[in-house]
Scaffold this motif. Structure first.
Motif, PDB file in Angstrom:
ATOM      1  N   SER A   1      31.964  -1.006  20.577  1.00 31.76           N
ATOM      2  CA  SER A   1      30.512  -1.151  20.515  1.00 31.76           C
ATOM      3  C   SER A   1      29.823   0.197  20.658  1.00 31.76           C
TER       4      SER A   1
ATOM      5  N   HIS B   1      38.527  -2.355  24.901  1.00 31.26           N
ATOM      6  CA  HIS B   1      38.580  -2.108  23.451  1.00 31.26           C
ATOM      7  C   HIS B   1      37.289  -2.588  22.786  1.00 31.26           C
ATOM      8  N   GLN B   2      36.864  -3.775  23.132  1.00 30.80           N
ATOM      9  CA  GLN B   2      35.623  -4.298  22.564  1.00 30.80           C
ATOM     10  C   GLN B   2      34.429  -3.461  23.010  1.00 30.80           C
ATOM     11  N   SER B   3      34.416  -3.065  24.275  1.00 29.56           N
ATOM     12  CA  SER B   3      33.314  -2.273  24.809  1.00 29.56           C
ATOM     13  C   SER B   3      33.191  -0.927  24.105  1.00 29.56           C
TER      14      SER B   3
ATOM     15  N   ASP C   1      37.135  -6.162  28.799  1.00 29.55           N
ATOM     16  CA  ASP C   1      37.734  -5.865  27.498  1.00 29.55           C
ATOM     17  C   ASP C   1      37.248  -4.485  27.055  1.00 29.55           C
TER      18      ASP C   1
ATOM     19  N   ALA D   1      34.179 -10.051  27.892  1.00 24.79           N
ATOM     20  CA  ALA D   1      33.480  -9.315  26.836  1.00 24.79           C
ATOM     21  C   ALA D   1      32.199  -8.695  27.396  1.00 24.79           C
ATOM     22  N   THR D   2      31.680  -7.698  26.703  1.00 23.79           N
ATOM     23  CA  THR D   2      30.479  -6.987  27.130  1.00 23.79           C
ATOM     24  C   THR D   2      29.483  -6.947  25.977  1.00 23.79           C
ATOM     25  N   GLU D   3      28.288  -6.436  26.255  1.00 29.00           N
ATOM     26  CA  GLU D   3      27.295  -6.258  25.198  1.00 29.00           C
ATOM     27  C   GLU D   3      26.546  -4.956  25.422  1.00 29.00           C
TER      28      GLU D   3
ATOM     29  N   THR E   1      40.109 -11.682  30.025  1.00 24.19           N
ATOM     30  CA  THR E   1      39.301 -10.517  29.670  1.00 24.19           C
ATOM     31  C   THR E   1      37.842 -10.919  29.503  1.00 24.19           C
TER      32      THR E   1
END
Length: 328
Positions: free
Chosen positions: A158, A153-155, A151, A318-320, A316
């Motif tokens: 962040s 966009h989420q990455s 994902d 997710a990441t952190e 998708t």
């Protein structure tokens, strides 16, 4: 966390050799097999098995790889995903038939896992071989094929929020350059597209700060070295790199220019490969749970094999953001 000594003991080499390999020392003369062993041990020491009971019926999977073993060592992101795939297949008792795209032929497999980037023609070819097909790290949904991807966009949200909340207004990026196998068609780095939009919306985009290089340590080193020669005083307070390999190369070039990380330039990578925590300073990065991503790829393909959906799906991941000493 595993230490360099732990890796050295399991790989049967000296700690000094491990340190130089993990820091991509260009003057170190060791063979590909030794490097593969060190990187594999480093990845495996971080590996956590998530055992799940799936009725695999001893399926046979054709595993198509985009990178060869030498290319994997340039940026071990794909190595880590591959290890997750192999370990999950072994755990479930699956037969994994590994082939490069050039070697692919009808092998009587129950399904195909395709890891890497492919053209439409290549994707269509694989689908014709077997409709039970899953692309990993390639968004083929628009082509009508099942995909498992990050994902972005989420990455990138962040990364952007982290940098702006810490007061960075002059922000640069090292985007990745890569091409499809065979036809060598250029591929879009989605991280760059998304990040540029975010910088533009905040009116802090500067095209001079947008660099591009192959996804390798030497690529990151050379592009950052050239940038600092051209802009020795006008540089961003932070750089985001599209891979840890690019970021590690950039760190070396920044140090050689007499600048400090993070005092002069903060650096953020992407992937959180095992090497990221061993470089100096340890790298702030976007963590992708690559081993688990490989596991999930196997599980998703099995669900496709056992009960095909009427339409293609996109899963998708997710990441952190993992904060270490390369940012301030």
């Amino acid at each position: 966390m595993a230490t360099i000594k732990d890796i050295a003991e399991l790989a049967d080499v000296s700690p000094a050799t491990v340190s130089r390999v993990l820091n991509y020392d260009p003057d170190l003369s060791v063979g590909i097999e030794t490097k593969q062993k060190i990187f594999k041990v480093a990845e495996e020491l971080n590996y956590t098995k998530h055992k799940k009971n799936i009725k695999s019926a001893k399926a046979k999977i054709l595993f198509v790889q985009w990178y060869d073993e030498a290319e994997e060592l340039e940026d071990i992101y794909y190595l880590s995903i591959r290890l997750g795939i192999e370990k999950k297949a072994e755990e479930l008792g699956l037969e994994l038939i590994k082939r490069s795209l050039e070697e692919v032929e009808q092998a009587g497999a129950d399904g195909i896992l395709a890891l890497g980037k492919f053209t439409k023609e290549q994707a269509d070819f694989l689908f014709e071989l077997n409709p039970n097909l899953l692309f990993v790290d390639f968004d083929a949904l628009a082509l009508g094929y099942n995909s498992l991807v990050i994902d972005f966009h989420q990455s990138m949200s962040s990364v952007f929020e982290y940098l702006t909340q810490h007061g960075h207004q002059k922000i640069g990026m090292i985007a990745g350059e890569e091409y499809t196998t065979g036809s060598q068609e250029p591929l879009e780095d989605r991280r760059l597209t998304i990040f540029r939009e975010m910088l533009t919306q905040k009116k802090i985009v500067n095209d001079n700060y947008i660099l591009k290089a192959p996804f390798t340590v030497i690529g990151g080193y050379e592009v950052m070295k050239q940038f600092l020669l051209e802009y020795p005083t006008d540089f961003p307070s932070a750089f985001f790199a599209s891979s840890d390999a690019l970021a590690i190369g950039a760190l070396k070039a920044i140090h050689e220019a007499g600048l400090k990380v993070p005092e002069d330039i903060s650096v953020i990578g992407f992937n959180d490969i095992s090497v990221a925590k061993y470089v100096s300073p340890p790298l702030t990065t976007i963590k992708i749970h690559t081993e688990w991503m490989g596991e999930l790829a196997v599980e998703t393909l099995l669900s496709i094999i056992h009960g095909r959906a009427p339409v293609a799906r996109k899963v998708t991941i997710a990441t952190e953001l993992i904060e270490r000493a390369s940012t301030r």
